[in-house]
Enzyme design. Structure first.
Site, short mmCIF file in Angstrom:
data_model
loop_
_atom_site.label_atom_id
_atom_site.label_comp_id
_atom_site.label_asym_id
_atom_site.label_seq_id
_atom_site.Cartn_x
_atom_site.Cartn_y
_atom_site.Cartn_z
CG ASP A 39 -37.72 67.55 54.13
OD1 ASP A 39 -37.13 67.91 53.43
OD2 ASP A 39 -37.69 67.79 55.24
CB ILE A 40 -36.83 65.17 59.04
CG1 ILE A 40 -37.13 64.81 60.42
CG2 ILE A 40 -35.90 66.58 59.08
CD1 ILE A 40 -35.81 64.26 61.12
CG ASN A 97 -33.17 74.36 47.22
OD1 ASN A 97 -33.52 75.32 46.61
ND2 ASN A 97 -33.84 74.03 48.38
CD GLU A 105 -31.42 73.99 55.19
OE1 GLU A 105 -31.45 73.01 55.85
OE2 GLU A 105 -31.78 75.02 55.37
CB VAL A 106 -28.98 67.72 52.64
CG1 VAL A 106 -28.12 66.38 52.66
CG2 VAL A 106 -29.44 68.01 53.78
CG HIS A 110 -31.85 66.81 48.33
ND1 HIS A 110 -30.47 67.23 48.75
CD2 HIS A 110 -32.48 67.73 48.77
CE1 HIS A 110 -30.40 68.59 49.23
NE2 HIS A 110 -31.81 68.81 49.23
CG MET A 111 -36.72 66.32 42.52
SD MET A 111 -36.10 67.57 41.65
CE MET A 111 -35.36 66.66 40.23
CG HIS A 112 -36.86 69.50 48.20
ND1 HIS A 112 -37.08 69.64 49.63
CD2 HIS A 112 -35.65 69.84 47.81
CE1 HIS A 112 -35.86 70.20 49.99
NE2 HIS A 112 -35.25 70.24 49.03
#
Ligand code: 5GP
Length: 125
Positions: A39-40, A97, A105-106, A110-112
């Protein structure tokens, strides 16, 4: 076909651009169906995003419409990344999320993957 309130898949979203190689990422893992990268703006010492290469807006979309091969590959890849990063002994957290109230947000599923310190309560209100 989208199944969430996020709208149809937007090919200009940031993860689509990463998948096309238009913007860089710090890659952790890649196979035919999955890409994982740091993640950025990490929120833990380890904060990796695991994404399917397919065009899925959200978890709701992915879980309902992805072929079994992509679902399986994604699940295996998340476990593989955690194992390869040496996270199993101390543990890690997975979080996805989904939609507005979760703060997604995106609009590319995606999985964090968080790890590297005690992560505290599961949800902070
Ligand atoms: P969400 O809120 O949608 O669950 O999470 C989106 C995540 O994508 C955030 O943690 C954010 O820091 C990350 N992110 C946004 N833009 C970029 C980018 O250009 N590169 C990377 N590596 N991560 C990004």
């Amino acid at each position: 076909m989208p199944v969430t309130g996020l709208g149809p898949y937007d090919d200009t979203n940031i993860f689509a651009r990463i998948l096309r190689g238009e913007i860089p990422c710090r890659k952790v893992y890649e196979d035919a169906h999955v890409l994982a990268f740091h993640d950025i703006a990490p929120q833990a010492p380890v904060h990796v995003l695991v994404i399917p290469k397919g065009r899925y807006v959200s978890w709701a979309d992915f879980s309902a419409t992805a072929p079994d091969a992509e679902l399986g590959a994604f699940c295996r890849a998340v476990g593989h990344v955690a194992r390869e990063l040496g996270l199993e002994s101390d543990g890690y957290r997975l979080l996805a999320n989904m939609g507005t109230q979760a703060g997604q947000e995106v609009p590319h599923f995606h999985m964090h993957l968080f790890a590297g310190k005690p992560l505290g309560p599961m949800i902070s209100a």
